[in-house]
Design an enzyme around this catalytic site. Structure first.
Site, PDB file in Angstrom:
ATOM      1  CB  CYS A   1      -3.503  -1.316  -9.685  1.00  0.00           C
ATOM      2  SG  CYS A   1      -3.227  -2.943  -9.026  1.00  0.00           S
TER       3      CYS A   1
ATOM      4  N   PRO B   1       0.817  -1.222   0.000  1.00  0.00           N
ATOM      5  CG  PRO B   1       0.061  -0.967   2.195  1.00  0.00           C
ATOM      6  CD  PRO B   1       0.801  -1.912   1.304  1.00  0.00           C
TER       7      PRO B   1
ATOM      8  NE  ARG C   1      -8.305  -3.886  -3.121  1.00  0.00           N
ATOM      9  CZ  ARG C   1      -7.344  -4.764  -3.376  1.00  0.00           C
ATOM     10  NH1 ARG C   1      -6.248  -4.765  -2.656  1.00  0.00           N
ATOM     11  NH2 ARG C   1      -7.478  -5.621  -4.356  1.00  0.00           N
TER      12      ARG C   1
ATOM     13  CG  LEU D   1      -4.774 -10.268 -12.297  1.00  0.00           C
ATOM     14  CD1 LEU D   1      -5.979  -9.657 -11.600  1.00  0.00           C
ATOM     15  CD2 LEU D   1      -4.548 -11.661 -11.759  1.00  0.00           C
TER      16      LEU D   1
HETATM   17  C1  UDX Z   1      -1.536  -6.745  -3.684  1.00  0.00           C
HETATM   18  C2  UDX Z   1      -0.971  -5.371  -3.981  1.00  0.00           C
HETATM   19  O1  UDX Z   1      -1.914  -4.400  -3.618  1.00  0.00           O
HETATM   20  C3  UDX Z   1      -0.583  -5.218  -5.404  1.00  0.00           C
HETATM   21  O2  UDX Z   1       0.165  -4.062  -5.595  1.00  0.00           O
HETATM   22  C4  UDX Z   1       0.258  -6.309  -5.795  1.00  0.00           C
HETATM   23  O3  UDX Z   1       0.479  -6.267  -7.189  1.00  0.00           O
HETATM   24  C5  UDX Z   1      -0.265  -7.655  -5.387  1.00  0.00           C
HETATM   25  O4  UDX Z   1      -0.636  -7.675  -4.032  1.00  0.00           O
HETATM   26  P1  UDX Z   1      -3.903  -7.758  -3.943  1.00  0.00           P
HETATM   27  O5  UDX Z   1      -3.655  -9.208  -4.115  1.00  0.00           O
HETATM   28  O6  UDX Z   1      -5.036  -7.150  -4.703  1.00  0.00           O
HETATM   29  O7  UDX Z   1      -2.722  -6.868  -4.426  1.00  0.00           O
HETATM   30  O8  UDX Z   1      -3.944  -7.407  -2.381  1.00  0.00           O
HETATM   31  P2  UDX Z   1      -4.756  -8.120  -1.253  1.00  0.00           P
HETATM   32  O9  UDX Z   1      -6.024  -8.659  -1.802  1.00  0.00           O
HETATM   33  O10 UDX Z   1      -4.764  -7.177  -0.101  1.00  0.00           O
HETATM   34  O11 UDX Z   1      -3.848  -9.390  -0.892  1.00  0.00           O
HETATM   35  C6  UDX Z   1      -2.638  -9.363  -0.224  1.00  0.00           C
HETATM   36  C7  UDX Z   1      -2.652 -10.508   0.791  1.00  0.00           C
HETATM   37  O12 UDX Z   1      -1.349 -10.674   1.350  1.00  0.00           O
HETATM   38  C8  UDX Z   1      -3.610 -10.293   1.967  1.00  0.00           C
HETATM   39  O13 UDX Z   1      -4.535 -11.349   2.016  1.00  0.00           O
HETATM   40  C9  UDX Z   1      -2.692 -10.308   3.190  1.00  0.00           C
HETATM   41  O14 UDX Z   1      -3.267 -10.896   4.336  1.00  0.00           O
HETATM   42  C10 UDX Z   1      -1.509 -11.107   2.688  1.00  0.00           C
HETATM   43  N1  UDX Z   1      -0.253 -10.910   3.411  1.00  0.00           N
HETATM   44  C11 UDX Z   1       0.209  -9.678   3.693  1.00  0.00           C
HETATM   45  C12 UDX Z   1       0.490 -12.035   3.776  1.00  0.00           C
HETATM   46  O15 UDX Z   1       0.071 -13.171   3.563  1.00  0.00           O
HETATM   47  N2  UDX Z   1       1.691 -11.857   4.396  1.00  0.00           N
HETATM   48  C13 UDX Z   1       2.176 -10.635   4.709  1.00  0.00           C
HETATM   49  O16 UDX Z   1       3.254 -10.542   5.291  1.00  0.00           O
HETATM   50  C14 UDX Z   1       1.408  -9.503   4.347  1.00  0.00           C
HETATM   51  C1  UDX Z   2      -5.773  -2.557 -13.684  1.00  0.00           C
HETATM   52  C2  UDX Z   2      -5.032  -2.930 -14.978  1.00  0.00           C
HETATM   53  O1  UDX Z   2      -5.967  -2.943 -16.066  1.00  0.00           O
HETATM   54  C3  UDX Z   2      -4.354  -4.282 -14.822  1.00  0.00           C
HETATM   55  O2  UDX Z   2      -3.599  -4.594 -15.985  1.00  0.00           O
HETATM   56  C4  UDX Z   2      -3.451  -4.250 -13.611  1.00  0.00           C
HETATM   57  O3  UDX Z   2      -2.826  -5.511 -13.389  1.00  0.00           O
HETATM   58  C5  UDX Z   2      -4.230  -3.844 -12.361  1.00  0.00           C
HETATM   59  O4  UDX Z   2      -4.875  -2.591 -12.587  1.00  0.00           O
HETATM   60  P1  UDX Z   2      -8.083  -3.217 -12.614  1.00  0.00           P
HETATM   61  O5  UDX Z   2      -7.802  -2.114 -11.655  1.00  0.00           O
HETATM   62  O6  UDX Z   2      -8.504  -4.530 -12.090  1.00  0.00           O
HETATM   63  O7  UDX Z   2      -6.811  -3.483 -13.512  1.00  0.00           O
HETATM   64  O8  UDX Z   2      -9.259  -2.748 -13.598  1.00  0.00           O
HETATM   65  P2  UDX Z   2      -9.367  -1.912 -14.961  1.00  0.00           P
HETATM   66  O9  UDX Z   2     -10.225  -2.663 -15.881  1.00  0.00           O
HETATM   67  O10 UDX Z   2      -8.066  -1.498 -15.478  1.00  0.00           O
HETATM   68  O11 UDX Z   2     -10.202  -0.635 -14.502  1.00  0.00           O
HETATM   69  C6  UDX Z   2      -9.686   0.308 -13.594  1.00  0.00           C
HETATM   70  C7  UDX Z   2     -10.645   1.444 -13.434  1.00  0.00           C
HETATM   71  O12 UDX Z   2     -10.739   2.214 -14.611  1.00  0.00           O
HETATM   72  C8  UDX Z   2     -12.079   1.026 -13.101  1.00  0.00           C
HETATM   73  O13 UDX Z   2     -12.599   1.867 -12.107  1.00  0.00           O
HETATM   74  C9  UDX Z   2     -12.817   1.207 -14.411  1.00  0.00           C
HETATM   75  O14 UDX Z   2     -14.187   1.469 -14.245  1.00  0.00           O
HETATM   76  C10 UDX Z   2     -12.092   2.398 -14.992  1.00  0.00           C
HETATM   77  N1  UDX Z   2     -12.183   2.471 -16.457  1.00  0.00           N
HETATM   78  C11 UDX Z   2     -11.602   1.519 -17.230  1.00  0.00           C
HETATM   79  C12 UDX Z   2     -12.861   3.541 -17.063  1.00  0.00           C
HETATM   80  O15 UDX Z   2     -13.394   4.428 -16.372  1.00  0.00           O
HETATM   81  N2  UDX Z   2     -12.900   3.600 -18.430  1.00  0.00           N
HETATM   82  C13 UDX Z   2     -12.318   2.660 -19.222  1.00  0.00           C
HETATM   83  O16 UDX Z   2     -12.405   2.801 -20.456  1.00  0.00           O
HETATM   84  C14 UDX Z   2     -11.656   1.583 -18.602  1.00  0.00           C
END
Ligand code: UDX
Ligand code: UDX
Length: 481
Positions: A287, A99, A357, A178
């Site tokens: 992200c 974060p 988020r 993804l």
């Molecule tokens: C996170 C990051 O936000 C993103 O930038 C990165 O690319 C991938 O990891 P995301 O999987 O969406 O993305 O986050 P989240 O759903 O919060 O999952 C992270 C997990 O890691 C949580 O479930 C947390 O409990 C776990 N965690 C955290 C561990 O298992 N060990 C740790 O030491 C810290």
């Molecule tokens: C994004 C990237 O696409 C992905 O490659 C990376 O690994 C993680 O971050 P994600 O955040 O899951 O993925 O969703 P995405 O489809 O990219 O949308 C992000 C935000 O942009 C959403 O709130 C969506 O509503 C908005 N969006 C997307 C628009 O407002 N207009 C568009 O044309 C596309």
């Protein structure tokens, strides 16, 4: 299918979140010969991954539960036994959260790497033999160096012959691209995967695994830093496109241009391309903002202030778009929303996910509440407690709470929620909102009634025989009595 044999038997992943979970599920399905251990420090999350009711999995993604059903407890295991998982693994993926720092050096911009750091230590401590560490989390450039420095303290002499006590490591970067809501499809058919590193054996090992389902021409090898920076840059470019089209949407509204026509016209230029040109209430998700802040921090770190300011503007525009839409709603009611029932359709940051988020719905809800509205929220996948957590921790909510008691509410039934509503705001383009019966809804709303479509999904014709006033992003007021 590749001809070289995969030597890897066990893989584990630290972090079973939105990224780690689906990524490992797909890997397990594509490589039945490899045992995949997905770990998390959050015991409850692991329990949910192991839940017999597949609708209780902690992540909702189309197609995910079928794959979990197919592989779980065959070659896919969800566990809190991190030590055992690391000890037995040839490859450890790090997919913990990174974060934005809230305090200290770089607060508000830099990523907090404490979880990545503690993951590196734990791998260093428990790994046996040679272990490949793969950064999956999005991280600032040169994080791999931090991991390398930490694990160097744990490695044994490479010439040591006692295999039981031998510990060596290679660090690779393989960021995940993804998008939520299409995670399984994106993982199964990626545009490309990146593997960054300088150890050719480790690169070959990981590449062979990906080759089980990804054509080799889509597997790009780069140096570590290019791989890390490519991930930040991809997200920054995508976010920038959204801010660009949203800026144009604001210009379309007063000028009489139609954002859909403009998007189509510019998207037909193959140099621009047609994707990611959908105007909306601003981007959300875990992200885009975080990675942009990270990029800005890096630019400032290297004294590239103009580059930093350039990227910062993408975030500022995004904030402005959310506020701009709330302001349009407030002004439609002549500046006061008190005793107005405003229905928000959609709360997740995009459809087909329960992730909220940074969802624009949160700030729109808060701005409406701050202006006296009672906000009724509907979302097909987001739970009431998720909404509560996102709203009630906010200062704005705490301030208004004393004066107005129940200023938000959750309703699952679409027919009930619209009763006596003064306005409906479409915030997320869930499929169920595409073909609503506006003539029927018209009869249930209070007059004057409003529809604000922040996603451009409603056809103005459907409102012709209703008394509902209609505003749409990038088109402006299409019907106003
Ligand atoms: C996170 C990051 O936000 C993103 O930038 C990165 O690319 C991938 O990891 P995301 O999987 O969406 O993305 O986050 P989240 O759903 O919060 O999952 C992270 C997990 O890691 C949580 O479930 C947390 O409990 C776990 N965690 C955290 C561990 O298992 N060990 C740790 O030491 C810290
Ligand atoms: C994004 C990237 O696409 C992905 O490659 C990376 O690994 C993680 O971050 P994600 O955040 O899951 O993925 O969703 P995405 O489809 O990219 O949308 C992000 C935000 O942009 C959403 O709130 C969506 O509503 C908005 N969006 C997307 C628009 O407002 N207009 C568009 O044309 C596309």
């Amino acid at each position: 299918m590749n001809n070289k044999k995969i030597k890897v038997k066990n893989i584990c992943c630290l972090g079973a979140g939105y990224v780690g979970g689906p990524t490992m599920v797909v890997l397990a399905e594509k490589c039945p010969q490899i045992n995949v251990f997905v770990t998390d420090i959050d015991k409850k999350k692991i329990e949910r991954w192991n839940s017999k009711q597949f609708e209780n999995l902690p992540v909702y993604e189309p197609g995910l539960s079928d794959l979990v059903k197919k592989c779980r407890n065959k070659n896919l295991f969800f566990t809190t036994d991190i030590q055992n998982a690391i000890q037995n693994s040839d490859i450890v993926f790090i997919s913990v959260n990174t974060p934005t720092k809230t305090q200290g050096h770089g607060a508000g911009y830099a990523s907090d790497l404490k979880w990545v750091e503690s993951s590196a230590r734990i791998v260093g401590q428990f790994a046996k033999g040679h272990t490949i560490i793969v950064e999956k989390s999005t991280v600032p450039v040169r994080t791999a160096e931090l991991i390398q420095k930490i694990i160097n303290h744990y490695k044994t002499d490479e010439l040591l012959t006692d295999i039981n006590n031998k510990k060596t490591f290679s660090v690779l970067s393989s960021p995940e691209f993804l998008a939520e809501g299409t995670a399984i499809k994106d993982l199964e058919f990626p545009d490309r995967v990146l593997i960054g590193g300088d150890d050719n054996d480790a690169l070959d090992t990981l590449s062979l695994i990906y080759q089980e389902w990804i054509p080799i021409k889509k597997i790009f090898r780069t140096n570590l830093w290019s791989s890390e920076l490519s991930k930040l840059t991809a997200n920054a470019f995508l976010a920038q496109r959204i801010s660009s089209i949203n800026a144009i949407s604001s210009l379309c509204e007063p000028s009489g241009a139609d954002i859909k026509e403009v998007s189509k016209a510019i998207g037909a230029d193959s140099r621009i391309g047609g994707k990611f040109l959908q105007a909306g209430p601003g981007f959300g998700g875990s992200c885009f903002q975080k990675d942009l802040l990270n990029l800005i921090y890096l630019c400032r770190f290297y004294n590239l202030d103009s580059a930093a300011d350039y990227w910062e503007q993408v975030i500022k525009l995004n904030e402005w778009q959310k506020k701009r839409i709330s302001k349009i709603i407030i002004e439609a009611f002549f500046g006061t929303l008190s005793s107005k029932k405003i229905v928000l359709l959609g709360y997740s940051f995009k459809p087909n996910t329960n992730d909220i988020r940074e969802s624009p719905a949160i700030s729109i809800a808060l701005q409406l509440i701050e202006n006296g509205a009672t906000v009724f929220i509907h979302d097909p996948k987001v739970s009431e407690s998720q909404i509560r957590n996102s709203i009630e921790i906010e200062e704005t909510y705490q301030k208004t709470k004393n004066s107005i008691n129940d200023n938000w509410s959750y309703e699952k039934d679409l027919e009930k929620i619209v009763v006596d509503a003064d306005a409906i705001v479409i915030v997320t383009e869930w499929e169920e909102y595409f073909n609503l019966n506006w003539r029927g809804i018209n009869k249930l709303m209070r007059r004057p009634s409003w529809l604000f479509d922040t996603r451009g999904i409603v056809n103005a014709k459907e409102l012709e025989e209703t008394k509902i006033n209609f505003w749409q992003v990038g088109k402006g007021f299409l019907k106003k009595e």
